[in-house]
Structure formats: structure tokens, C-alpha cells
Design a protein around this motif. Structure first.
Motif, PDB file in Angstrom:
ATOM      1  N   ASP A  49       0.497  -1.047   0.134  1.00 12.11           N
ATOM      2  CA  ASP A  49      -0.004   0.030  -0.335  1.00 12.11           C
ATOM      3  C   ASP A  49       0.450   1.051  -0.232  1.00 12.11           C
ATOM      4  N   SER A  50       2.160   1.669   0.706  1.00 15.03           N
ATOM      5  CA  SER A  50       2.921   2.489   0.851  1.00 15.03           C
ATOM      6  C   SER A  50       3.246   2.892  -0.251  1.00 15.03           C
ATOM      7  N   GLY A  52       2.258   2.061  -2.918  1.00 17.50           N
ATOM      8  CA  GLY A  52       0.850   2.763  -4.082  1.00 17.50           C
ATOM      9  C   GLY A  52       1.005   1.721  -5.392  1.00 17.50           C
ATOM     10  N   CYS A  53       0.814   0.138  -4.908  1.00 14.77           N
ATOM     11  CA  CYS A  53       0.148  -0.854  -5.300  1.00 14.77           C
ATOM     12  C   CYS A  53      -1.406  -0.712  -5.795  1.00 14.77           C
ATOM     13  N   TYR A  54      -1.962  -0.757  -6.816  1.00 10.96           N
ATOM     14  CA  TYR A  54      -3.197  -1.086  -7.187  1.00 10.96           C
ATOM     15  C   TYR A  54      -3.753  -1.988  -6.017  1.00 10.96           C
ATOM     16  N   THR A 115      -4.727   0.206  -0.785  1.00  9.53           N
ATOM     17  CA  THR A 115      -5.105  -1.247  -2.124  1.00  9.53           C
ATOM     18  C   THR A 115      -6.028  -1.863  -2.300  1.00  9.53           C
ATOM     19  N   GLN A 248       6.309  -1.029 -11.346  1.00 10.87           N
ATOM     20  CA  GLN A 248       6.019   0.480 -11.331  1.00 10.87           C
ATOM     21  C   GLN A 248       7.161   1.237 -12.641  1.00 10.87           C
TER      22      GLN A 248
END
Length: 253
Positions: A49-50, A52-54, A115, A248
Motif C-alpha cells: 500500500d505504501s 501505491g500498488c493497485y 490498495t 511500476q
């Protein structure tokens, strides 16, 4: 007149660009290849989550006493997921020192994140065990208010059908086994295939066929830059990887 033409051209370009969805990054068992993390740990979820994963993918088993725990392998530190109690399993330590989490602990931690939650139900010894697991998962997710953030994947055809039957309408359910065509998945009510990279290398036409049918497509577990590039060029919707930061970068470039 020239200004109008420029504005019209710009609008068309923006419209075309927005119509092409960007490939999304899913961290396989969370972002675990970093300090303080471990596969299927709560830390791996928070770290995914930190950055920025979908989505962050994780694995779920039903224990001998009908509780749900998060772990990948059928046997972990000599203990069977299906044949051990939840108390026995949650006393085990992951590589980062965390205790093996229950699904409830994992999902409560997930409430602090943004996420998407990509839950893989492992194939169990009997279909009725999978049905019970699906019922318990769906009820727990509803109770915790996470229905809009859940996506379900499984290698079991039976469990796939049970998720489609029991989860709220519109919940994405993907099949992992690689044996069904896009048309068969559509007819079953799946959101699409979540197949190993090698399946799409054999059937690259399936990606477009899925999109033509309104399905989404995910490939796993993709860790090499050349494979990431190939899938991105095919406009695949999702890629599951152990190297989320690398992916990414490839998506951006």
C-alpha cells in the motif's frame, strides 16, 4: 479557427489516451522483498500500500477447526494448513518475526490501507470445504465493510463458481488454472483470466479476445523486465509480480 482545431485535436488525443487503460501493479503476496517484510505478512500488505500498488495479493486456507488463516503453502513449518487448528498455526512465526495471521487480523489491518485486496483461496481437499471457506470469507468481508475492495482468485473451478454465486454482484472473480478460453470464462460469469505468463505466451490472442468480451486480464508471476514490457505492450490490465517497484517503473516508461 486554428485555435479551435488545436483544441479539438488535443481533446481527441486526450480521449484516445484515457481510453487505453494503464496496466496496474499487483504485489504478489504483498511487497515482501524489502526489509522487515515477509510473504503474506501484514507488513507486506502495508508496504504494498505504501508504494501505491493497485492491489496486494494474499492466500487463504480453512483450518481444521474451520477458521481462516493467511498463508501460501499447504504445509508451513511442518504444520498442515487444513489439518491443524488456527491456534496452532497462528503460533508460528513468519520470516519477519510476525505471527502467521488470521484472515480477520489481516483484513482489519487492510482497513487502514487503500490498495485492492486480491484474495486467493487455495484449492482444498474437498469441494464442501471450499464452499464453507467461501461462505465464511464473504460474510467476514461484508462484516468488515470491505466488499468494494475485494477481488477473488483461485485455481479451483468449484471455488470460482462459489465466489461468483455468493459474493455480491459485480465482485471481480478470476480463474487461475489457465485451462478455460475467454468465451468459457465469460459464460461462467468470471471477470476474466488470471493466468500464468506462459499461458498468454502460448495464446497472446486471448488478451484481445478478453477485452472484446469486456473481460479483464491478469498475468502472474512476472518478474523479468522483458516479460513486463511484452505484457504492457499487449495492454494487459494487471500484472502480478514479486518486483512491484520495477514493474511500476516499466509501466511509467
Amino acid at each position: 479557427m486554428k485555435i479551435k482545431k488545436i483544441l479539438l485535436t488535443s481533446a481527441l488525443i486526450l480521449s484516445t489516451y484515457s481510453a487505453i487503460a494503464q496496466t496496474q501493479v499487483i504485489a504478489h503476496r504483498g511487497y515482501w522483498k524489502t526489509d522487515g517484510s515477509a510473504q503474506n505478512s501484514i507488513a507486506a500488505l502495508l508496504k504494498a500500500d505504501s508504494i501505491g500498488c493497485y492491489g496486494s495479493e494474499f492466500d487463504v486456507w480453512l483450518t481444521a477447526d474451520d477458521k481462516l488463516v493467511v498463508n501460501h503453502d499447504p504445509i508451513f513449518k511442518l504444520k498442515s494448513m487444513e489439518r491443524s487448528t488456527a491456534a496452532t498455526l497462528t503460533s508460528l512465526k513468519l520470516d519477519n518475526g510476525e505471527q502467521l495471521p488470521t484472515l480477520e487480523q489481516y483484513l482489519k489491518a487492510a482497513k487502514k490501507t487503500k490498495t485492492q485486496l486480491i484474495l486467493e483461496l487455495k484449492a482444498h481437499s474437498r469441494p464442501e470445504r471450499e464452499t464453507l471457506a467461501v461462505e465464511k470469507i464473504v460474510n467476514m468481508v461484508k462484516k468488515l465493510g470491505l466488499e468494494k475492495r475485494m477481488e477473488y482468485i483461485t485455481f479451483s473451478l468449484h471455488a470460482t463458481k462459489e465466489f461468483i454465486r455468493l459474493a455480491p454482484a459485480g465482485t471481480p472473480v478470476f480463474y487461475l488454472d489457465g485451462k478455460l478460453t475467454p468465451k468459457e470464462l465469460k459464460e461462467m460469469g468470471c471477470a476474466g483470466p488470471d493466468y500464468h505468463l506462459s499461458v498468454f505466451q502460448r495464446h497472446p490472442e486471448w488478451i484481445k479476445e478478453c477485452h472484446d468480451l469486456g473481460l479483464k486480464v491478469n498475468a502472474w508471476t512476472v518478474n523479468k523486465p522483458k516479460d513486463m514490457k511484452w505484457l504492457i505492450e499487449k495492454n494487459i490490465d494487471f500484472i502480478t509480480t514479486n518486483e512491484p517497484i520495477l514493474l511500476q517503473e516499466k509501466v511509467r516508461n
